[in-house]
Design a protein around this motif. Sequence first.
Motif, PDB file in Angstrom:
ATOM      1  N   PHE A 199      32.463 -10.259  -1.104  1.00  0.00           N
ATOM      2  CA  PHE A 199      31.704 -11.292  -2.510  1.00  0.00           C
ATOM      3  C   PHE A 199      31.189 -12.301  -1.116  1.00  0.00           C
ATOM      4  N   GLU A 200      31.506 -12.599  -0.079  1.00  0.00           N
ATOM      5  CA  GLU A 200      30.662 -13.198   1.087  1.00  0.00           C
ATOM      6  C   GLU A 200      29.608 -12.830   1.297  1.00  0.00           C
ATOM      7  N   LEU A 201      29.601 -11.439   1.418  1.00  0.00           N
ATOM      8  CA  LEU A 201      28.538 -10.305   2.635  1.00  0.00           C
ATOM      9  C   LEU A 201      27.571 -10.494   1.098  1.00  0.00           C
ATOM     10  N   LEU A 202      27.621  -9.767   0.008  1.00  0.00           N
ATOM     11  CA  LEU A 202      26.701  -9.295  -0.877  1.00  0.00           C
ATOM     12  C   LEU A 202      26.126 -10.127  -1.793  1.00  0.00           C
ATOM     13  N   LEU A 203      27.039 -11.607  -2.390  1.00  0.00           N
ATOM     14  CA  LEU A 203      26.977 -12.503  -3.403  1.00  0.00           C
ATOM     15  C   LEU A 203      26.044 -13.779  -3.049  1.00  0.00           C
ATOM     16  N   LEU A 204      27.289 -14.012  -2.224  1.00  0.00           N
ATOM     17  CA  LEU A 204      27.374 -15.925  -1.696  1.00  0.00           C
ATOM     18  C   LEU A 204      26.340 -15.596  -0.634  1.00  0.00           C
ATOM     19  N   GLY A 205      26.310 -14.759  -0.152  1.00  0.00           N
ATOM     20  CA  GLY A 205      25.718 -15.646   1.010  1.00  0.00           C
ATOM     21  C   GLY A 205      24.334 -15.465   1.203  1.00  0.00           C
ATOM     22  N   PRO A 206      23.966 -14.371   0.330  1.00  0.00           N
ATOM     23  CA  PRO A 206      22.992 -14.554  -0.140  1.00  0.00           C
ATOM     24  C   PRO A 206      21.708 -15.524  -1.393  1.00  0.00           C
ATOM     25  N   LEU A 207      22.950 -16.205  -2.114  1.00  0.00           N
ATOM     26  CA  LEU A 207      22.314 -17.177  -2.808  1.00  0.00           C
ATOM     27  C   LEU A 207      22.513 -18.356  -1.619  1.00  0.00           C
TER      28      LEU A 207
ATOM     29  N   MET B 174      25.715 -12.969   7.348  1.00  0.00           N
ATOM     30  CA  MET B 174      24.760 -13.038   6.194  1.00  0.00           C
ATOM     31  C   MET B 174      26.586 -13.914   5.203  1.00  0.00           C
ATOM     32  N   SER B 175      27.862 -13.073   5.479  1.00  0.00           N
ATOM     33  CA  SER B 175      29.230 -13.673   5.309  1.00  0.00           C
ATOM     34  C   SER B 175      29.703 -14.900   6.097  1.00  0.00           C
ATOM     35  N   ALA B 176      29.260 -15.451   6.489  1.00  0.00           N
ATOM     36  CA  ALA B 176      29.348 -16.679   7.203  1.00  0.00           C
ATOM     37  C   ALA B 176      29.027 -17.640   6.389  1.00  0.00           C
ATOM     38  N   PRO B 177      29.998 -18.515   6.235  1.00  0.00           N
ATOM     39  CA  PRO B 177      29.408 -19.692   4.575  1.00  0.00           C
ATOM     40  C   PRO B 177      28.401 -20.954   5.132  1.00  0.00           C
ATOM     41  N   ASP B 178      28.514 -20.976   7.014  1.00  0.00           N
ATOM     42  CA  ASP B 178      28.159 -22.474   7.887  1.00  0.00           C
ATOM     43  C   ASP B 178      26.605 -21.968   8.112  1.00  0.00           C
ATOM     44  N   THR B 179      26.352 -21.006   7.977  1.00  0.00           N
ATOM     45  CA  THR B 179      25.262 -19.749   8.931  1.00  0.00           C
ATOM     46  C   THR B 179      24.015 -20.510   8.782  1.00  0.00           C
ATOM     47  N   ALA B 180      23.996 -20.057   7.085  1.00  0.00           N
ATOM     48  CA  ALA B 180      22.300 -20.396   5.885  1.00  0.00           C
ATOM     49  C   ALA B 180      21.579 -21.540   6.658  1.00  0.00           C
ATOM     50  N   ALA B 181      22.311 -22.709   7.173  1.00  0.00           N
ATOM     51  CA  ALA B 181      21.467 -23.623   6.841  1.00  0.00           C
ATOM     52  C   ALA B 181      20.609 -23.647   8.429  1.00  0.00           C
ATOM     53  N   GLN B 182      21.463 -23.540   9.436  1.00  0.00           N
ATOM     54  CA  GLN B 182      21.015 -23.558  10.879  1.00  0.00           C
ATOM     55  C   GLN B 182      20.692 -22.440  10.607  1.00  0.00           C
ATOM     56  N   LEU B 183      20.626 -21.365  10.158  1.00  0.00           N
ATOM     57  CA  LEU B 183      19.464 -20.062  10.380  1.00  0.00           C
ATOM     58  C   LEU B 183      17.803 -20.550  10.419  1.00  0.00           C
ATOM     59  N   LEU B 184      17.628 -20.935   9.126  1.00  0.00           N
ATOM     60  CA  LEU B 184      16.946 -21.754   8.466  1.00  0.00           C
ATOM     61  C   LEU B 184      16.256 -23.052   9.377  1.00  0.00           C
TER      62      LEU B 184
ATOM     63  N   GLY C 248       7.789 -22.124  10.912  1.00  0.00           N
ATOM     64  CA  GLY C 248       6.894 -22.613  10.328  1.00  0.00           C
ATOM     65  C   GLY C 248       7.999 -22.045   9.065  1.00  0.00           C
ATOM     66  N   PRO C 249       7.181 -23.173   8.295  1.00  0.00           N
ATOM     67  CA  PRO C 249       7.846 -22.484   6.712  1.00  0.00           C
ATOM     68  C   PRO C 249       7.840 -21.239   6.060  1.00  0.00           C
ATOM     69  N   LEU C 250       9.405 -21.083   5.499  1.00  0.00           N
ATOM     70  CA  LEU C 250       9.245 -19.381   5.148  1.00  0.00           C
ATOM     71  C   LEU C 250       8.596 -18.912   3.753  1.00  0.00           C
ATOM     72  N   ASP C 251       7.972 -18.409   3.796  1.00  0.00           N
ATOM     73  CA  ASP C 251       6.663 -17.776   2.576  1.00  0.00           C
ATOM     74  C   ASP C 251       7.839 -16.518   1.774  1.00  0.00           C
ATOM     75  N   VAL C 252       8.212 -15.680   2.810  1.00  0.00           N
ATOM     76  CA  VAL C 252       9.280 -14.511   1.939  1.00  0.00           C
ATOM     77  C   VAL C 252      10.711 -13.814   2.812  1.00  0.00           C
ATOM     78  N   LEU C 253      11.179 -13.749   1.773  1.00  0.00           N
ATOM     79  CA  LEU C 253      12.878 -13.905   2.276  1.00  0.00           C
ATOM     80  C   LEU C 253      13.526 -12.585   1.217  1.00  0.00           C
ATOM     81  N   VAL C 254      13.806 -11.428   2.507  1.00  0.00           N
ATOM     82  CA  VAL C 254      14.354 -10.468   2.253  1.00  0.00           C
ATOM     83  C   VAL C 254      15.947 -10.468   2.375  1.00  0.00           C
ATOM     84  N   LEU C 255      16.453  -9.948   1.358  1.00  0.00           N
ATOM     85  CA  LEU C 255      18.086 -10.415   0.799  1.00  0.00           C
ATOM     86  C   LEU C 255      18.764  -8.741   1.255  1.00  0.00           C
ATOM     87  N   ASN C 256      18.519  -8.205   2.079  1.00  0.00           N
ATOM     88  CA  ASN C 256      19.575  -6.792   2.483  1.00  0.00           C
ATOM     89  C   ASN C 256      20.503  -7.220   3.690  1.00  0.00           C
ATOM     90  N   SER C 257      21.386  -6.570   3.252  1.00  0.00           N
ATOM     91  CA  SER C 257      22.357  -6.438   4.135  1.00  0.00           C
ATOM     92  C   SER C 257      22.751  -4.359   4.367  1.00  0.00           C
TER      93      SER C 257
END
Length: 256
Positions: A107-115, A60-70, A78-87
């Motif tokens: 900051f990266e783990l708790l705020l920027l990563g989820p956002l 979650m704290s790695a800046p470049d992984t969100a787009a790859q994951l999704l 398929g498309p994501l319907d439910v996102l549970v942001l837990n770390s």
Amino acid sequence: MRTALVGGGATGIGRAVAEDLARGGHRVVITGRRAEALETAAQELRAATGAPVHWLVNDMSAPDTAAQLLGEIGSEYGPLDVLVLNSGGPAPGAVLAVDDAQWQSAFELLLLGPLRLARLVLPAMAQRGFGRVVFVTSTAVRQPQPGLATSVVLRSAVTAAAKLLSHEFAADGVTVNCVAPGATATDRRAQILTARAAATGRAYADVVAEDSAAVPAGRPAEPTEIAAAVAFLASSAASYVNGTVLTVDGGRTETI
């Protein structure tokens, strides 16, 4: 079948959420940083629920992984319907005892990563007319605990961000809420109480007993009790619940 992504899904609250959603008919993808733990959890969850449970490694704290994951989730499930942001939470510490590197990491783990994930997911949910985003935070945002400074400060910011996001897509069938757990029987609680015992020179068992006694219910929550609140907010039944913080703490928080 709706698809749900659950952060921190190998253990604790995240795993309990994944199981609840799987039993409720969701296709669940669990993420975290440890492949072996995720694979084991996914196998056990499939066996327990009979539902499709998948896993993907993600930090979650790695800046470049969100787009790859999704992108991987979209192409496979398929498309994501439910996102549970837990770390997992950051290490305990008083507000002036936390150094710059610790603040930045948290900051990266708790705020920027989820956002980052929310930024990528919410517009697509709105286009499809359904979406549920649930941030798992802490009762510390309502009743600050001095020894959990990074969690207090940054999860408070997460709560504010969730409130802002809840306004943007409400008319499109998307809700954004927070679940704020109190003391919960997880490895995280053990870590916090171990640090408290070490800092005060007291026996760990005494610190655990004192912490439980401070809860009107007389005990910590089970992860399944937190998961039930998350699953409700992720459901169609919660379509008119938006921008709120659902506290699950056995009555411990003293604010009205």
